[in-house]
Design a protein around this motif. Structure first.
Motif, PDB file in Angstrom:
ATOM      1  N   LEU A  41      -2.220  27.197   5.349  1.00  0.00           N
ATOM      2  CA  LEU A  41      -2.001  27.778   6.676  1.00  0.00           C
ATOM      3  C   LEU A  41      -0.996  28.928   6.670  1.00  0.00           C
ATOM      4  O   LEU A  41      -0.654  29.448   7.719  1.00  0.00           O
ATOM      5  N   GLY A  42      -0.506  29.315   5.510  1.00  0.00           N
ATOM      6  CA  GLY A  42       0.447  30.412   5.429  1.00  0.00           C
ATOM      7  C   GLY A  42       1.873  29.888   5.330  1.00  0.00           C
ATOM      8  O   GLY A  42       2.604  30.204   4.398  1.00  0.00           O
ATOM      9  N   GLN A  43       2.244  29.054   6.282  1.00  0.00           N
ATOM     10  CA  GLN A  43       3.554  28.400   6.238  1.00  0.00           C
ATOM     11  C   GLN A  43       3.442  27.186   5.306  1.00  0.00           C
ATOM     12  O   GLN A  43       2.613  26.321   5.543  1.00  0.00           O
ATOM     13  N   PRO A  44       4.266  27.134   4.231  1.00  0.00           N
ATOM     14  CA  PRO A  44       4.127  26.000   3.304  1.00  0.00           C
ATOM     15  C   PRO A  44       4.348  24.655   4.000  1.00  0.00           C
ATOM     16  O   PRO A  44       5.270  24.517   4.804  1.00  0.00           O
ATOM     17  N   ARG A  45       3.517  23.695   3.661  1.00  0.00           N
ATOM     18  CA  ARG A  45       3.694  22.341   4.197  1.00  0.00           C
ATOM     19  C   ARG A  45       4.795  21.639   3.412  1.00  0.00           C
ATOM     20  O   ARG A  45       4.931  21.848   2.201  1.00  0.00           O
ATOM     21  N   THR A  46       5.558  20.787   4.082  1.00  0.00           N
ATOM     22  CA  THR A  46       6.688  20.139   3.417  1.00  0.00           C
ATOM     23  C   THR A  46       6.451  18.665   3.166  1.00  0.00           C
ATOM     24  O   THR A  46       7.288  17.995   2.565  1.00  0.00           O
ATOM     25  N   SER A  47       5.311  18.137   3.629  1.00  0.00           N
ATOM     26  CA  SER A  47       5.019  16.729   3.360  1.00  0.00           C
ATOM     27  C   SER A  47       3.526  16.476   3.515  1.00  0.00           C
ATOM     28  O   SER A  47       2.839  17.236   4.212  1.00  0.00           O
ATOM     29  N   PRO A  48       3.014  15.407   2.882  1.00  0.00           N
ATOM     30  CA  PRO A  48       1.578  15.118   3.029  1.00  0.00           C
ATOM     31  C   PRO A  48       1.190  14.848   4.478  1.00  0.00           C
ATOM     32  O   PRO A  48       0.064  15.132   4.879  1.00  0.00           O
ATOM     33  N   ALA A  49       2.123  14.319   5.286  1.00  0.00           N
ATOM     34  CA  ALA A  49       1.776  13.995   6.679  1.00  0.00           C
ATOM     35  C   ALA A  49       1.309  15.235   7.437  1.00  0.00           C
ATOM     36  O   ALA A  49       0.491  15.144   8.357  1.00  0.00           O
ATOM     37  N   SER A  50       1.806  16.384   7.040  1.00  0.00           N
ATOM     38  CA  SER A  50       1.413  17.637   7.670  1.00  0.00           C
ATOM     39  C   SER A  50      -0.087  17.912   7.472  1.00  0.00           C
ATOM     40  O   SER A  50      -0.737  18.499   8.337  1.00  0.00           O
ATOM     41  N   PHE A  51      -0.626  17.452   6.338  1.00  0.00           N
ATOM     42  CA  PHE A  51      -2.065  17.574   6.110  1.00  0.00           C
ATOM     43  C   PHE A  51      -2.853  16.666   7.055  1.00  0.00           C
ATOM     44  O   PHE A  51      -3.934  17.018   7.502  1.00  0.00           O
ATOM     45  N   ASN A  80      -5.690  22.254  -0.958  1.00  0.00           N
ATOM     46  CA  ASN A  80      -6.068  23.609  -1.364  1.00  0.00           C
ATOM     47  C   ASN A  80      -5.389  24.006  -2.680  1.00  0.00           C
ATOM     48  O   ASN A  80      -4.346  23.458  -3.043  1.00  0.00           O
ATOM     49  N   PRO A  81      -5.998  24.974  -3.409  1.00  0.00           N
ATOM     50  CA  PRO A  81      -5.496  25.334  -4.740  1.00  0.00           C
ATOM     51  C   PRO A  81      -4.038  25.767  -4.743  1.00  0.00           C
ATOM     52  O   PRO A  81      -3.278  25.392  -5.641  1.00  0.00           O
ATOM     53  N   LYS A  82      -3.618  26.535  -3.754  1.00  0.00           N
ATOM     54  CA  LYS A  82      -2.250  27.040  -3.756  1.00  0.00           C
ATOM     55  C   LYS A  82      -1.250  25.888  -3.638  1.00  0.00           C
ATOM     56  O   LYS A  82      -0.289  25.809  -4.395  1.00  0.00           O
ATOM     57  N   GLU A  83      -1.485  24.976  -2.700  1.00  0.00           N
ATOM     58  CA  GLU A  83      -0.542  23.886  -2.478  1.00  0.00           C
ATOM     59  C   GLU A  83      -0.679  22.758  -3.500  1.00  0.00           C
ATOM     60  O   GLU A  83       0.163  21.846  -3.529  1.00  0.00           O
ATOM     61  N   ALA A  84      -1.721  22.841  -4.350  1.00  0.00           N
ATOM     62  CA  ALA A  84      -1.815  21.888  -5.463  1.00  0.00           C
ATOM     63  C   ALA A  84      -0.614  22.041  -6.391  1.00  0.00           C
ATOM     64  O   ALA A  84      -0.304  21.144  -7.180  1.00  0.00           O
ATOM     65  N   ASN A  85       0.084  23.181  -6.303  1.00  0.00           N
ATOM     66  CA  ASN A  85       1.259  23.427  -7.145  1.00  0.00           C
ATOM     67  C   ASN A  85       2.557  22.892  -6.549  1.00  0.00           C
ATOM     68  O   ASN A  85       3.609  23.019  -7.179  1.00  0.00           O
ATOM     69  N   ASP A  86       2.509  22.350  -5.340  1.00  0.00           N
ATOM     70  CA  ASP A  86       3.715  21.888  -4.668  1.00  0.00           C
ATOM     71  C   ASP A  86       3.776  20.358  -4.702  1.00  0.00           C
ATOM     72  O   ASP A  86       2.954  19.693  -4.066  1.00  0.00           O
ATOM     73  N   PRO A  87       4.751  19.802  -5.444  1.00  0.00           N
ATOM     74  CA  PRO A  87       4.814  18.337  -5.564  1.00  0.00           C
ATOM     75  C   PRO A  87       4.975  17.623  -4.221  1.00  0.00           C
ATOM     76  O   PRO A  87       4.619  16.451  -4.099  1.00  0.00           O
ATOM     77  N   ARG A  88       5.443  18.332  -3.199  1.00  0.00           N
ATOM     78  CA  ARG A  88       5.556  17.699  -1.877  1.00  0.00           C
ATOM     79  C   ARG A  88       4.181  17.484  -1.247  1.00  0.00           C
ATOM     80  O   ARG A  88       4.030  16.678  -0.323  1.00  0.00           O
ATOM     81  N   CYS A  89       3.181  18.214  -1.722  1.00  0.00           N
ATOM     82  CA  CYS A  89       1.841  18.164  -1.118  1.00  0.00           C
ATOM     83  C   CYS A  89       0.849  17.280  -1.873  1.00  0.00           C
ATOM     84  O   CYS A  89      -0.081  16.732  -1.281  1.00  0.00           O
ATOM     85  N   VAL A  90       1.043  17.167  -3.198  1.00  0.00           N
ATOM     86  CA  VAL A  90       0.034  16.507  -4.037  1.00  0.00           C
ATOM     87  C   VAL A  90      -0.311  15.077  -3.599  1.00  0.00           C
ATOM     88  O   VAL A  90      -1.475  14.658  -3.730  1.00  0.00           O
ATOM     89  N   PRO A  91       0.647  14.297  -3.023  1.00  0.00           N
ATOM     90  CA  PRO A  91       0.276  12.932  -2.607  1.00  0.00           C
ATOM     91  C   PRO A  91      -0.847  12.873  -1.574  1.00  0.00           C
ATOM     92  O   PRO A  91      -1.405  11.791  -1.347  1.00  0.00           O
ATOM     93  N   LEU A  93      -3.670  13.662  -2.052  1.00  0.00           N
ATOM     94  CA  LEU A  93      -4.868  13.232  -2.788  1.00  0.00           C
ATOM     95  C   LEU A  93      -5.109  11.733  -2.660  1.00  0.00           C
ATOM     96  O   LEU A  93      -6.250  11.271  -2.728  1.00  0.00           O
ATOM     97  N   GLU A  94      -4.025  10.968  -2.482  1.00  0.00           N
ATOM     98  CA  GLU A  94      -4.195   9.506  -2.360  1.00  0.00           C
ATOM     99  C   GLU A  94      -4.829   9.124  -1.027  1.00  0.00           C
ATOM    100  O   GLU A  94      -5.510   8.098  -0.940  1.00  0.00           O
ATOM    101  N   GLU A  95      -4.599   9.917   0.014  1.00  0.00           N
ATOM    102  CA  GLU A  95      -5.145   9.604   1.342  1.00  0.00           C
ATOM    103  C   GLU A  95      -6.483  10.281   1.607  1.00  0.00           C
ATOM    104  O   GLU A  95      -7.197   9.913   2.539  1.00  0.00           O
ATOM    105  N   LEU A  96      -6.805  11.287   0.793  1.00  0.00           N
ATOM    106  CA  LEU A  96      -8.023  12.054   1.030  1.00  0.00           C
ATOM    107  C   LEU A  96      -9.283  11.178   1.106  1.00  0.00           C
ATOM    108  O   LEU A  96     -10.137  11.404   1.970  1.00  0.00           O
ATOM    109  N   PRO A  97      -9.423  10.162   0.227  1.00  0.00           N
ATOM    110  CA  PRO A  97     -10.661   9.369   0.275  1.00  0.00           C
ATOM    111  C   PRO A  97     -10.975   8.804   1.659  1.00  0.00           C
ATOM    112  O   PRO A  97     -12.138   8.826   2.083  1.00  0.00           O
ATOM    113  N   ARG A  98      -9.962   8.353   2.406  1.00  0.00           N
ATOM    114  CA  ARG A  98     -10.313   7.769   3.706  1.00  0.00           C
ATOM    115  C   ARG A  98     -10.748   8.845   4.701  1.00  0.00           C
ATOM    116  O   ARG A  98     -11.512   8.567   5.623  1.00  0.00           O
ATOM    117  N   TYR A  99     -10.334  10.083   4.515  1.00  0.00           N
ATOM    118  CA  TYR A  99     -10.819  11.172   5.380  1.00  0.00           C
ATOM    119  C   TYR A  99     -12.235  11.600   5.007  1.00  0.00           C
ATOM    120  O   TYR A  99     -12.998  12.051   5.858  1.00  0.00           O
TER     121      TYR A  99
END
Ligand SMILES: [Zn+2]
Length: 288
Positions: A41-51, A80-91, A93-99
């Protein structure tokens, strides 16, 4: 009767960043359905909850907003590929399956490479596996820089995954990447922008050489300089160049329907007539 564009399905557009005027203008040129991929979204996300709030908006609020303008809205979800590099965002992936179980989700995406880092390698491989496990296609974007190397590395990872090429679209292609992408058996995605990447006339030249099979054309309109009517402009350029109405309908409607239809989740019920569309907006106006 002159040839015309009958209907348009924009297979990649970020409506979260667009206005109601855009929805109305898209309807006027024939857009009746779209897919909105989750993205940065342009502004970096700071936690998975933001996703999760963003995913919920793509599944609830944005389809509601689109429906006011007679357009069927679907989404693709991913880290997304860019935020795959941010350890604050990678988790995420654990919640993605239920979505991915939700009805409005027609693919995993957009995934792929940004800077081609090891973190992007593992996010891409993990999400291709999720697509396979959920019976969903994948929207794989090719990097904006170093396109040829980015595509080669993407194709390597795709070959290692078990996801069949007919369930993958390689997006943001251009003249330098269309050849190897076509040889891979994947679907071919082209983003048409006002002043970078592809324009309608270059797109027509590619269609002349490669034909209209397995080709998706999108506006990829987002928060940057972009134009949600670029799909219609390609249709007009095709007709002006001598393609017939049926070829335009294949590229702008039947191809995206066939690709995302592999999810079994497209909702293409007839849109209400235009006169009825701009009246039921009191809920939206209440939010102003
Ligand atoms: Zn995008």
């Amino acid at each position: 009767m002159p040839s015309e564009i009958r209907r348009i399905f924009d297979p990649h557009i970020h409506m979260t960043s667009r206005t109601t005027d855009d929805y109305a203008a898209m309807y006027d040129v024939g857009v009746r359905a779209l897919v909105e991929p989750s993205f940065w979204l342009g502004q970096p996300r700071t936690s998975p909850a933001s996703f999760y709030d963003y995913f919920d908006a793509l599944l609830g609020w944005e389809p509601f907003r689109a429906a006011q303008y007679g357009i069927a809205h679907h989404c693709t979800l991913a880290l997304n590929p860019k935020e795959a590099n941010d350890p604050r965002c990678v988790p995420v992936l654990e919640e993605l399956p239920r979505y991915l179980l939700k009805d409005g989700v027609v693919a995993v995406g957009e995934i792929g490479y940004d800077a081609m880092t090891p973190a992007e390698d593992s996010a891409l491989a993990a999400q291709l596996e999720l697509a396979l496990a959920h019976g969903l296609p994948a929207l794989v974007h090719t990097p904006h820089r170093d396109k040829a190397a980015g595509l080669a590395r993407t194709l390597d990872v795709l070959r290692e995954s078990k996801l069949p090429p007919e369930r993958v679209v390689l997006d943001h292609l251009n003249e330098t990447t269309v050849g190897p992408a076509a040889d891979s058996g994947c679907w071919l995605g082209f983003s048409i922008y006002p002043d970078t990447k592809m324009d309608p006339d270059r797109m027509v030249r590619i269609l002349r050489v490669h034909g209209t099979e397995r080709v998706l054309v999108n506006s990829a309109a987002d928060w940057g300089r972009s134009d949600p009517l670029k799909t219609a402009h390609v249709g007009e350029a095709m007709l002006a160049a001598g393609f017939d109405e049926d070829a335009v309908d294949q590229v702008l409607w039947r191809n995206p329907v066939a690709f995302y239809g592999q999810s079994g989740r497209l909702r293409l019920e007839a849109a209400p007539p235009a006169e009825q569309l701009y009246q039921g907006n009191s809920v939206l106006r209440g939010g102003e």
